[in-house]
Each structure stands twice: as C-alpha cells, then as structure tokens.
Write a protein that holds these residues in place. Structure first.
Motif, PDB file in Angstrom:
ATOM      1  N   HIS A  83      21.604  66.239   5.894  1.00 37.79           N
ATOM      2  CA  HIS A  83      20.641  67.344   5.802  1.00 37.79           C
ATOM      3  C   HIS A  83      20.678  67.972   4.411  1.00 37.79           C
ATOM      4  CE1 HIS A  83      18.165  70.675   7.287  1.00 37.79           C
ATOM      5  NE2 HIS A  83      18.917  71.415   6.498  1.00 37.79           N
ATOM      6  N   TYR A  84      21.872  68.225   3.904  1.00 28.83           N
ATOM      7  CA  TYR A  84      22.002  68.833   2.574  1.00 28.83           C
ATOM      8  C   TYR A  84      21.419  67.915   1.499  1.00 28.83           C
ATOM      9  CZ  TYR A  84      23.810  71.505  -1.323  1.00 28.83           C
ATOM     10  OH  TYR A  84      23.902  72.250  -2.475  1.00 28.83           O
ATOM     11  N   ALA A  85      21.705  66.633   1.599  1.00 28.46           N
ATOM     12  CA  ALA A  85      21.202  65.680   0.603  1.00 28.46           C
ATOM     13  C   ALA A  85      19.676  65.604   0.612  1.00 28.46           C
ATOM     14  CB  ALA A  85      21.802  64.302   0.852  1.00 28.46           C
ATOM     15  N   LYS A  86      19.076  65.717   1.777  1.00 33.16           N
ATOM     16  CA  LYS A  86      17.612  65.630   1.888  1.00 33.16           C
ATOM     17  C   LYS A  86      16.907  66.935   1.526  1.00 33.16           C
ATOM     18  CE  LYS A  86      17.246  62.144   5.531  1.00 33.16           C
ATOM     19  NZ  LYS A  86      16.809  61.939   6.933  1.00 33.16           N
ATOM     20  N   HIS A  87      17.521  68.076   1.861  1.00 33.53           N
ATOM     21  CA  HIS A  87      16.827  69.355   1.763  1.00 33.53           C
ATOM     22  C   HIS A  87      17.432  70.329   0.758  1.00 33.53           C
ATOM     23  CE1 HIS A  87      14.558  68.157   5.299  1.00 33.53           C
ATOM     24  NE2 HIS A  87      15.703  67.820   5.866  1.00 33.53           N
ATOM     25  N   ASP A  88      18.563  69.958   0.150  1.00 29.89           N
ATOM     26  CA  ASP A  88      19.269  70.856  -0.762  1.00 29.89           C
ATOM     27  C   ASP A  88      19.517  72.209  -0.090  1.00 29.89           C
ATOM     28  OD1 ASP A  88      20.595  71.463  -3.128  1.00 29.89           O
ATOM     29  OD2 ASP A  88      18.803  72.306  -4.068  1.00 29.89           O
ATOM     30  N   ALA A  89      19.903  72.136   1.184  1.00 28.94           N
ATOM     31  CA  ALA A  89      20.146  73.337   1.980  1.00 28.94           C
ATOM     32  C   ALA A  89      21.168  73.005   3.064  1.00 28.94           C
ATOM     33  CB  ALA A  89      18.854  73.829   2.628  1.00 28.94           C
ATOM     34  N   TYR A  90      21.958  73.999   3.429  1.00 36.12           N
ATOM     35  CA  TYR A  90      22.958  73.814   4.479  1.00 36.12           C
ATOM     36  C   TYR A  90      22.282  73.744   5.844  1.00 36.12           C
ATOM     37  CZ  TYR A  90      26.185  75.095   0.781  1.00 36.12           C
ATOM     38  OH  TYR A  90      26.886  75.140  -0.395  1.00 36.12           O
ATOM     39  N   LEU A  91      22.882  73.032   6.751  1.00 37.76           N
ATOM     40  CA  LEU A  91      22.374  72.886   8.120  1.00 37.76           C
ATOM     41  C   LEU A  91      22.736  74.135   8.906  1.00 37.76           C
ATOM     42  CD1 LEU A  91      21.001  71.024  10.174  1.00 37.76           C
ATOM     43  CD2 LEU A  91      23.270  70.101  10.692  1.00 37.76           C
ATOM     44  N   GLU A  92      21.721  74.856   9.317  1.00 40.60           N
ATOM     45  CA  GLU A  92      21.953  76.096  10.051  1.00 40.60           C
ATOM     46  C   GLU A  92      22.312  75.812  11.513  1.00 40.60           C
ATOM     47  OE1 GLU A  92      18.943  79.078   9.610  1.00 40.60           O
ATOM     48  OE2 GLU A  92      18.505  78.466   7.577  1.00 40.60           O
TER      49      GLU A  92
END
Length: 97
Positions: A83-92
């Motif tokens: 998720h982080y690699a795809k969205h540059d965001a932590y998985l909530e």
C-alpha cells in the motif's frame, strides 16, 4: 529467490540501507530480493523497486501505533508495504476509513 512475505519475515536481519525489489504486480507472494542499490539496473530480471528497508521499518511502526501497539503479522506487513509503495501513504486501520 524468496517471496515478499518470506523476505519480510526476516526484516530484523535486513540492513536498513538495503532496498527491496519485487515482481509486479506486487502481492504477498511476489518474488522479491534485497539489494544494496536502489536502481532497477542492479535488480534481478523481472523485479522492480518496491521500498527501502528503512521505510519498511517505518511502515511497521506506524501500522503498529495506529492499532494500539499490536505488531503486524508478516502478511499484514506485506499488505501495508505494498500500500505504501503504491500510494506513498500508510495503510490506515479499517475503523478509521
């Protein structure tokens, strides 16, 4: 070569300066390798840059802190890393969404 899940199961043994490359589309079972260099030129054929090991540790720490200190399973960590690699965001957490 090991799967992403298998590689992440040995996270504490990986050097924080290394990078992880994995076969696309990224899944828990994607072939994965750790490398000293972040560029795709040094990656085994068919693998693409996924994330630095230091960032994988950050992803695990944030995942845990957002879930009351519970440590992620290796499968959960793989999902969070992808998720982080795809969205540059932590998985909530699911209850925050």
């Amino acid at each position: 070569m090991s799967s992403l899940v298998n590689l992440l199961s040995r996270l504490d043994d990986l050097d924080r300066d290394e990078v992880i490359h994995a076969a696309r589309p990224w899944t828990r079972d994607s072939d994965a390798a750790r490398l000293a260099e972040p560029d795709d030129a040094s990656a085994p054929s068919g693998l693409a840059y996924l994330l630095e090991v230091a960032l994988v540790h950050d992803v695990a720490e944030v995942w845990s802190s957002w879930r009351g200190g519970r440590r992620p399973t290796t499968e959960e960590l793989a999902d969070a890393v992808i998720h982080y690699a795809k969205h540059d965001a932590y998985l909530e957490p699911e209850d925050i969404r």
